[in-house]
Motif scaffolding. Sequence first.
Motif, short mmCIF file in Angstrom:
data_model
loop_
_atom_site.label_atom_id
_atom_site.label_comp_id
_atom_site.label_asym_id
_atom_site.label_seq_id
_atom_site.Cartn_x
_atom_site.Cartn_y
_atom_site.Cartn_z
N THR A 88 31.33 3.53 -27.58
CA THR A 88 30.14 2.69 -27.63
C THR A 88 30.11 1.99 -28.98
N VAL A 89 29.22 1.03 -29.10
CA VAL A 89 29.06 0.33 -30.37
C VAL A 89 27.57 0.28 -30.69
N ILE A 90 27.25 0.58 -31.94
CA ILE A 90 25.85 0.50 -32.34
C ILE A 90 25.72 -0.57 -33.41
N GLU A 91 24.93 -1.59 -33.10
CA GLU A 91 24.80 -2.72 -34.02
C GLU A 91 23.72 -2.47 -35.05
N ARG A 92 23.79 -3.22 -36.13
CA ARG A 92 22.78 -3.10 -37.18
C ARG A 92 21.40 -3.39 -36.61
N GLY A 93 20.45 -2.57 -36.96
CA GLY A 93 19.08 -2.82 -36.52
C GLY A 93 18.75 -2.30 -35.13
N GLU A 94 19.76 -1.81 -34.44
CA GLU A 94 19.50 -1.30 -33.09
C GLU A 94 18.89 0.09 -33.14
N VAL A 95 18.05 0.38 -32.15
CA VAL A 95 17.56 1.74 -32.00
C VAL A 95 18.13 2.25 -30.68
N VAL A 96 18.99 3.24 -30.77
CA VAL A 96 19.68 3.75 -29.59
C VAL A 96 19.25 5.18 -29.33
N VAL A 97 18.86 5.46 -28.10
CA VAL A 97 18.49 6.83 -27.73
C VAL A 97 19.61 7.42 -26.90
N ILE A 98 20.02 8.63 -27.23
CA ILE A 98 21.00 9.35 -26.43
C ILE A 98 20.26 10.46 -25.69
N ARG A 126 11.33 4.85 -24.32
CA ARG A 126 10.95 3.65 -23.59
C ARG A 126 10.29 2.63 -24.49
N LYS A 127 9.45 3.14 -25.43
CA LYS A 127 8.65 2.24 -26.26
C LYS A 127 9.47 1.60 -27.36
N VAL A 128 10.36 2.38 -27.96
CA VAL A 128 10.96 1.95 -29.22
C VAL A 128 12.43 1.53 -29.13
N SER A 129 13.16 2.16 -28.22
CA SER A 129 14.60 1.94 -28.28
C SER A 129 15.01 0.62 -27.64
N ASP A 130 16.17 0.12 -28.12
CA ASP A 130 16.76 -1.09 -27.54
C ASP A 130 17.72 -0.72 -26.42
N ARG A 131 18.38 0.44 -26.62
CA ARG A 131 19.40 0.85 -25.66
C ARG A 131 19.29 2.33 -25.38
N VAL A 132 19.74 2.71 -24.20
CA VAL A 132 19.77 4.13 -23.85
C VAL A 132 21.20 4.51 -23.47
N ILE A 133 21.69 5.59 -24.05
CA ILE A 133 22.98 6.15 -23.64
C ILE A 133 22.70 7.47 -22.93
N PHE A 134 23.15 7.56 -21.69
CA PHE A 134 22.96 8.79 -20.93
C PHE A 134 24.27 9.54 -20.85
N MET A 135 24.25 10.81 -21.21
CA MET A 135 25.49 11.60 -21.22
C MET A 135 25.38 12.76 -20.25
N THR A 139 20.65 -1.36 -21.62
CA THR A 139 19.38 -1.64 -22.28
C THR A 139 18.30 -0.71 -21.75
N THR A 140 17.25 -0.54 -22.56
CA THR A 140 16.16 0.36 -22.17
C THR A 140 15.49 -0.11 -20.88
N GLU A 141 15.27 -1.44 -20.81
CA GLU A 141 14.62 -1.95 -19.59
C GLU A 141 15.48 -1.65 -18.38
N PHE A 196 15.32 2.29 -17.54
CA PHE A 196 14.08 2.79 -16.92
C PHE A 196 13.58 1.89 -15.80
N GLY A 197 13.89 0.59 -15.95
CA GLY A 197 13.31 -0.35 -14.99
C GLY A 197 14.16 -0.55 -13.74
N ASP A 198 15.48 -0.65 -13.96
CA ASP A 198 16.37 -1.02 -12.85
C ASP A 198 17.07 0.23 -12.32
N VAL A 199 16.26 1.21 -11.88
CA VAL A 199 16.81 2.54 -11.62
C VAL A 199 17.82 2.55 -10.48
N GLN A 200 17.62 1.69 -9.48
CA GLN A 200 18.51 1.77 -8.31
C GLN A 200 19.94 1.45 -8.69
N ASN A 201 20.12 0.62 -9.73
CA ASN A 201 21.49 0.25 -10.08
C ASN A 201 22.15 1.24 -11.03
#
Lengths: 244, 228
Positions: free
Chosen positions: A22-32, A200-209, A219-221, A224-229
């Motif tokens: 994965t790649v984490i960019e400057r300023g990103e908030v990533v949740v694992i 959900r509130k703060v992160s830009d991206r979610v990594i699920f392991m 992306t977070t949206e 959490f948002g596009d669950v079927q895919n």
Amino acid sequence: MIEVKDVTKHYGSFQVLSNCSTVIERGEVVVICGPSGSGKSTLIKTLNGLERITSGDIVVEGVSLTHKKTDFAKLRSRIGMVFQSFELFPHLSVIENLTLGQMRVLKRSKQESIERGVGYLQKVGLAAHRDKYPGQLSGGQQQRVAIARALTMDPVAMLFDEPTSALDPEMVGEVLDVMVKLADDGMTMVCVTHEMGFARKVSDRVIFMDQGRIIEDCTTEGFFGDVQNRSPRAQEFLAQILTH
Amino acid sequence: MNYEFDWGGIVPALPYLAQGMQTTLILVVVGMTLGISLGCVLAILRIFAPKPIAKLAAGYVNFFRSMPLILTIFWMFFLMPIVLRAITGNPYLSVGAMYSAIVALVLAESAYYCEIIRAGINSVRSGQMAAGKAIGMTTLQCLRWVVLPQALKNMTPALINQSIGLLKDTSLVYVISLNDFLGAAGQMGLRNGQLVEFYLFSAAVYLVICSAGVALVNHLQKKNKQAF
């Protein structure tokens, strides 16, 4: 800023991480996130070299962690880490916890270290407790001091390893508030957490392991948002936690 | 009991006994300081050094813990002059009982101190080392500022216990004719024909000193219970 390239890690014969990239960019908030034993804590500890990897590479701000000549101490002074068990130094007062790294690693003067330490204590709302010892603080207060301690080193990124998992529910909020403020200030953050509301509130991206592999990295949206895919395992996980 | 105690000889003998006590105290203080320092180095080697060196340190520790102290004292007394004469090429070099006794005590006690210190270092939460490293400190810096201060607090009672043992072990130096407190007391007792009184007196003195040490240990253990 932080590149994880095909990272694999073994503990003896047990494979903890498999081909994580994965790649984490400057300023990103990533949740694992992910179930227990998925390797999330191990992965975050590899990012600052606290855990070594068996194969693959991790490049932090252009510095490769697998290079023989990498100065790990120097690297770690540029990345802050907050632990689940806070790990404040119990034999030192709060302000001493904050000045130790500054004086010994960054070679700042005592005066300057104290000034900066008090500044960060104010930021996390604990300036009045500067001369107390960690044993005299609550869990939430200790964790906020731990965050301040990491910030005094002026890191380019902050790693959080389940920062609120060991806290009483009432204290989770005060720590998350500090983390939200940090994110708003533009800090690059990687958080292993179970706090999906925060994610959900703060992160830009979610990594699920799961079982040492990165299953989802979106992306977070999208997560959490596009669950079927999302993949079946991720859907299972989301179904479990979102019912609470 | 038909034995008549005659304590009269003790007071006049005090100056001579004080000299013996001086020897004992030098042996204990130097033994403790150098023993703990060497023990610290050995403990750090055993925990952090690469495997071959760690094994050497472990071998040293096991060896000196297996040898009766009396044997170690003998060896140093007879071996040291030989070794030093070979090294310096001076055939008349003499070492003297005091120096051999000190070397023997330091080498032997450092093995025990090493184990105490090792246990103390291992008793500090592993997360502390990780936290120290996470703010950019090297392993040595972590040891110096984070781990060892906490470890020392934990191991002080055990260190004092070992030192009380060292105090009693110093009486073994009589085998190389070095006059420590017990040796002096024995000599005076023999000369005056008051061996029983003198040995009882020495026992009382050792008891007072060791009791003070034990009281210190208990006090520190109580204080530690209130700590983190």
